[in-house]
Design a protein around this motif. Structure first.
Motif, PDB file in Angstrom:
ATOM      1  N   GLY A   1      -3.972   1.538  -1.148  1.00  0.00           N
ATOM      2  CA  GLY A   1      -5.046   1.591  -2.134  1.00  0.00           C
ATOM      3  C   GLY A   1      -4.563   2.049  -3.502  1.00  0.00           C
ATOM      4  O   GLY A   1      -5.018   1.562  -4.534  1.00  0.00           O
ATOM      5  N   ARG A   2      -3.626   2.996  -3.516  1.00  0.00           N
ATOM      6  CA  ARG A   2      -3.075   3.472  -4.791  1.00  0.00           C
ATOM      7  C   ARG A   2      -2.372   2.345  -5.540  1.00  0.00           C
ATOM      8  O   ARG A   2      -2.374   2.307  -6.778  1.00  0.00           O
ATOM      9  CB  ARG A   2      -2.104   4.622  -4.547  1.00  0.00           C
ATOM     10  CG  ARG A   2      -2.775   5.938  -4.190  1.00  0.00           C
ATOM     11  CD  ARG A   2      -1.741   6.988  -3.852  1.00  0.00           C
ATOM     12  NE  ARG A   2      -0.888   7.282  -4.994  1.00  0.00           N
ATOM     13  CZ  ARG A   2      -1.146   8.218  -5.904  1.00  0.00           C
ATOM     14  NH1 ARG A   2      -2.260   8.925  -5.817  1.00  0.00           N
ATOM     15  NH2 ARG A   2      -0.329   8.445  -6.906  1.00  0.00           N
TER      16      ARG A   2
ATOM     17  N   SER B   1     -12.188  -2.147   1.782  1.00  0.00           N
ATOM     18  CA  SER B   1     -11.421  -1.440   0.753  1.00  0.00           C
ATOM     19  C   SER B   1     -11.359  -2.212  -0.557  1.00  0.00           C
ATOM     20  O   SER B   1     -11.453  -1.633  -1.645  1.00  0.00           O
ATOM     21  CB  SER B   1     -10.012  -1.146   1.263  1.00  0.00           C
ATOM     22  OG  SER B   1      -9.328  -2.359   1.558  1.00  0.00           O
ATOM     23  N   ASN B   2     -11.201  -3.542  -0.471  1.00  0.00           N
ATOM     24  CA  ASN B   2     -11.119  -4.316  -1.720  1.00  0.00           C
ATOM     25  C   ASN B   2     -12.443  -4.288  -2.478  1.00  0.00           C
ATOM     26  O   ASN B   2     -12.481  -4.219  -3.708  1.00  0.00           O
ATOM     27  CB  ASN B   2     -10.675  -5.752  -1.448  1.00  0.00           C
ATOM     28  CG  ASN B   2     -11.587  -6.477  -0.496  1.00  0.00           C
ATOM     29  OD1 ASN B   2     -12.408  -5.867   0.191  1.00  0.00           O
ATOM     30  ND2 ASN B   2     -11.454  -7.793  -0.426  1.00  0.00           N
TER      31      ASN B   2
ATOM     32  N   LEU C   1     -12.265   2.138  11.412  1.00  0.00           N
ATOM     33  CA  LEU C   1     -11.022   2.059  10.650  1.00  0.00           C
ATOM     34  C   LEU C   1     -10.810   0.646  10.124  1.00  0.00           C
ATOM     35  O   LEU C   1     -10.406   0.444   8.968  1.00  0.00           O
ATOM     36  CB  LEU C   1      -9.846   2.490  11.521  1.00  0.00           C
ATOM     37  CG  LEU C   1      -9.966   3.875  12.166  1.00  0.00           C
ATOM     38  CD1 LEU C   1      -8.737   4.156  13.025  1.00  0.00           C
ATOM     39  CD2 LEU C   1     -10.124   4.942  11.092  1.00  0.00           C
ATOM     40  N   MET C   2     -11.082  -0.347  10.969  1.00  0.00           N
ATOM     41  CA  MET C   2     -10.942  -1.730  10.527  1.00  0.00           C
ATOM     42  C   MET C   2     -11.997  -2.090   9.482  1.00  0.00           C
ATOM     43  O   MET C   2     -11.724  -2.842   8.545  1.00  0.00           O
ATOM     44  CB  MET C   2     -11.052  -2.668  11.732  1.00  0.00           C
ATOM     45  CG  MET C   2      -9.923  -2.521  12.731  1.00  0.00           C
ATOM     46  SD  MET C   2     -10.099  -3.643  14.144  1.00  0.00           S
ATOM     47  CE  MET C   2      -8.663  -3.168  15.134  1.00  0.00           C
ATOM     48  N   ALA C   3     -13.214  -1.549   9.650  1.00  0.00           N
ATOM     49  CA  ALA C   3     -14.272  -1.808   8.668  1.00  0.00           C
ATOM     50  C   ALA C   3     -13.897  -1.233   7.307  1.00  0.00           C
ATOM     51  O   ALA C   3     -14.102  -1.867   6.266  1.00  0.00           O
ATOM     52  CB  ALA C   3     -15.591  -1.213   9.146  1.00  0.00           C
TER      53      ALA C   3
ATOM     54  N   SER D   1      -4.556  -5.242  -1.664  1.00  0.00           N
ATOM     55  CA  SER D   1      -5.632  -4.614  -0.910  1.00  0.00           C
ATOM     56  C   SER D   1      -5.815  -5.271   0.452  1.00  0.00           C
ATOM     57  O   SER D   1      -6.152  -4.605   1.443  1.00  0.00           O
ATOM     58  CB  SER D   1      -6.935  -4.705  -1.709  1.00  0.00           C
ATOM     59  OG  SER D   1      -7.991  -4.086  -1.017  1.00  0.00           O
ATOM     60  N   GLY D   2      -5.564  -6.587   0.519  1.00  0.00           N
ATOM     61  CA  GLY D   2      -5.728  -7.300   1.789  1.00  0.00           C
ATOM     62  C   GLY D   2      -4.738  -6.890   2.851  1.00  0.00           C
ATOM     63  O   GLY D   2      -4.952  -7.173   4.039  1.00  0.00           O
ATOM     64  N   ALA D   3      -3.661  -6.212   2.466  1.00  0.00           N
ATOM     65  CA  ALA D   3      -2.681  -5.763   3.447  1.00  0.00           C
ATOM     66  C   ALA D   3      -3.211  -4.620   4.298  1.00  0.00           C
ATOM     67  O   ALA D   3      -2.674  -4.341   5.381  1.00  0.00           O
ATOM     68  CB  ALA D   3      -1.392  -5.337   2.734  1.00  0.00           C
ATOM     69  N   ILE D   4      -4.249  -3.949   3.826  1.00  0.00           N
ATOM     70  CA  ILE D   4      -4.786  -2.804   4.575  1.00  0.00           C
ATOM     71  C   ILE D   4      -5.319  -3.255   5.927  1.00  0.00           C
ATOM     72  O   ILE D   4      -5.087  -2.601   6.955  1.00  0.00           O
ATOM     73  CB  ILE D   4      -5.893  -2.107   3.759  1.00  0.00           C
ATOM     74  CG1 ILE D   4      -5.303  -1.503   2.478  1.00  0.00           C
ATOM     75  CG2 ILE D   4      -6.572  -1.029   4.591  1.00  0.00           C
ATOM     76  CD1 ILE D   4      -6.344  -0.885   1.574  1.00  0.00           C
TER      77      ILE D   4
END
Length: 599
Positions: free
Chosen positions: A190-191, A309-310, A302-304, A252-255
């Motif tokens: 995220g950073r 996150s994006n 966690l997945m949600a 962000s999609g890597a999260i």
């Protein structure tokens, strides 16, 4: 441990503060707790039914309705009730978010009224529009999609964790290891993603600014054949937006994938350890089944969070831009208890006034001037001499750095701005009309103006005949560009608007500079009628229009270098005479006699 950037955390908390005042927020929490409680009870009820089935097989006893059917029915009811409460929670959340965004838009509109002219002068219009439209829409979308899901995710995490520790503390500890790993990964990625989202919305504002400018100047772009350059500039902005948006989404999609891997590994470990405990007799088959279901539910929040996150980062980036707009410096407030008099004479005095737009560039140094009531004062001089600045200071669009300006002896800095500006009528070179009828545009000069007053003002401004030739007359709708109305007719409409206002002081800023000779004569006649009996300031480049002024001020570099009547200044042979000679280079006997002055 890596933490979220301070700016991200601060903006997120401020964003959440938008929904804090709403009473239904407690109802959302209650519905969320009820939904999660019912959802968490489902695996435990199914585990009881499973244990009963295996116990019946092991003991060769029959299955009982109490042991199988009732738990299954209870589980079905729990899941159904959970879904119903979740739907109600979503409905409440939607109302809260929309009300919060409604209040945010109202705050932005209110902020616009308190911003100084200096802020508007320094900001591209497209950038401001982007912050007040696109960014707020993005905030609404982000909050709508994430608020209830994040709330439910936190509640689900707590509820499932409690059930897991109740069934098996050892298995719960194994599953809990996934939490700090997922949080660390989310924050670390995220950073890296947040600056890309910031850049994405910054570039969106720049792109909108370019589009707004290109659309506003569409005729000029076509006339000068600059459409290729305009398109190239658009492509450059669009490319930057594409790059920043793609990087933001990719990073962000890597999260999501990383969090999914961590959750799956945790699930496998839980299954292996649970199998060993089942084999050793430490847990029943129903308990292991329930725990495995809880383990899968445990990874869902966690997945949600990873999937959202994006949206969260994009919404926070937009919120940061909107909050920066709301935090912009406002006009210096008038002192408490400020007077709001209604002067009835119009005597204007500038006393040793100094002003600068930038600290290193003084515009007006030490200006002293007195204008008696009812006098017509013309201000002339080269571009950049400070003519329009003088008007901006009188209107308190900007506040002076030194000295004071008074109207009938009252320092304007002690007056309420609205009260001061209600005394002054302005007719500018750049006409401003809004989308509406001609009647509404003229009546904008004074709230509550009657049809008779509007028509009288239009007649005095020589625009009544033109309006009557239109199919809908005064009900004719024009847009903000005045389409279907010529430049001179637009200017006449603005003069009619000023007449309706019936101001004590009149300001005419280059009001005739962009029209033809015939229209100029009509404008001069209308403005002469408008200025009669009023203290009037006329900024003009065409010296033929100000010959009859009571006083002419010649300004150079922010100073009044000469003042007097037209004949006096010509006889002095100074800067005004040189300016006059430059405009009237032909021999005097070849010049047409000046007509249509203000008096």
């Amino acid at each position: 441990m890596t933490t979220a950037p301070p700016g991200f955390r601060r903006t997120s908390l401020r964003l959440l503060g938008l929904i804090r005042p709403y009473r239904r927020l407690s109802g959302v929490a209650v519905l969320g707790v009820g939904s999660i409680a019912l959802n968490v009870s489902g695996p435990w009820l199914l585990g009881r039914a499973t244990d009963h089935v295996f116990h019946a097989r092991a003991t060769s006893s029959g299955l009982s309705v109490h042991g199988v059917v009732l738990p299954l029915l209870a589980a079905a009811g729990a899941y159904a009730g959970s879904g119903l409460l979740w739907a109600l929670q979503g409905r409440f959340t939607t109302r809260i978010v929309q009300r919060a965004v409604y209040a945010l838009r109202a705050s932005v509109e209110d902020k616009l009224t308190r911003l100084p002219l200096s802020y508007v002068d320094q900001q591209p219009r497209g950038e401001v529009l982007s912050r007040t439209t696109n960014d707020i829409d993005n905030i609404a979308q982000s909050m709508q999609q994430t608020l209830s899901q994040i709330t439910n995710s936190v509640l689900l995490l707590v509820g499932v964790l409690g059930a897991m520790f109740w069934i098996s503390p050892l298995l719960a500890l194994v599953a809990v290891v996934a939490v700090p790993l997922s949080m660390y990964t989310t924050r670390l990625i995220g950073r890296r993603a947040q600056p890309q989202f910031d850049q994405q919305w910054k570039t969106t504002g720049e792109l909108n600014s370019h589009i707004e400018e290109a659309y506003t100047g569409f005729a000029l772009v076509k006339a000068f054949g600059r459409h290729d350059e305009s398109a190239a500039e658009f492509d450059a902005h669009n490319e930057l937006l594409y790059d920043s948006s793609a990087r933001a989404q990719l990073v962000s999609g890597a999260i999501g994938p990383v969090t999914t891997v961590i959750g799956n590994v945790s699930y496998v470990v839980v299954a292996v350890v649970g199998g060993l405990q089942l084999a050793s007799g430490a847990l029943s088959i129903g308990a292991v089944q329930a725990f495995v279901q809880y383990s899968r539910q445990f990874t869902q929040p966690l997945m949600a969070a990873a999937a959202l996150s994006n949206l969260v980062q994009s919404g926070v980036a937009s919120a940061d831009r909107v909050f920066a707009f709301l935090d912009a410096p406002e006009e210096v407030p008038t002192a408490p208890g400020a007077a709001a008099p209604r002067p009835d004479r119009g005597r204007v005095c500038f006393e040793q006034v100094a002003f600068r737009y930038r600290p290193d560039r003084p515009v007006i140094r030490n200006l002293t001037l007195t204008v008696e009531p009812g006098r017509l004062v013309a201000i002339v001089g080269p571009t950049g001499a400070g003519k329009t600045t003088l008007v901006n200071l009188l209107m308190r669009f900007y506040d002076i750095d030194a000295g004071r300006i008074t109207v009938d002896g009252v320092d304007i800095r002690t007056m309420d701005r609205d009260a001061l500006r209600s005394l002054i009528g302005m007719v500018l070179q750049d006409t401003w009309l809004f989308g509406g009828t001609i009647r509404e545009n003229i009546g904008y000069g004074r709230a509550g103006a009657t049809d008779e007053e509007i028509r009288a003002a239009a007649a005095a401004a020589h625009v009544d005949h033109f309006v009557r030739t239109l199919s809908d007359g005064y009900d004719t709708v024009i847009d903000d560009e005045g389409s279907g109305v010529s430049a001179g007719e637009r200017q006449l409409l603005t003069i009619a608007r000023a007449m309706v206002a019936d101001p004590l002081i009149l300001v005419l800023d280059e009001a005739t500079s962009s029209v033809d000779t015939r229209t100029e004569l009509l404008l001069q006649q209308a403005m002469a009628r408008l200025s009669r009996g009023r203290t009037s300031f006329v900024i003009a480049h065409r010296l033929s229009t100000i010959r009859e002024a009571d006083l002419i001020l010649m300004m150079v570099d922010g100073d009044i270098v000469e003042q007097g009547t037209h004949d006096e200044l010509l006889a002095a042979g100074g800067a005004y005479a040189r300016l006059h000679a430059a405009q009237f280079a032909r021999p005097l006997d070849e010049q047409a006699p000046a007509e249509g002055g203000f008096r």
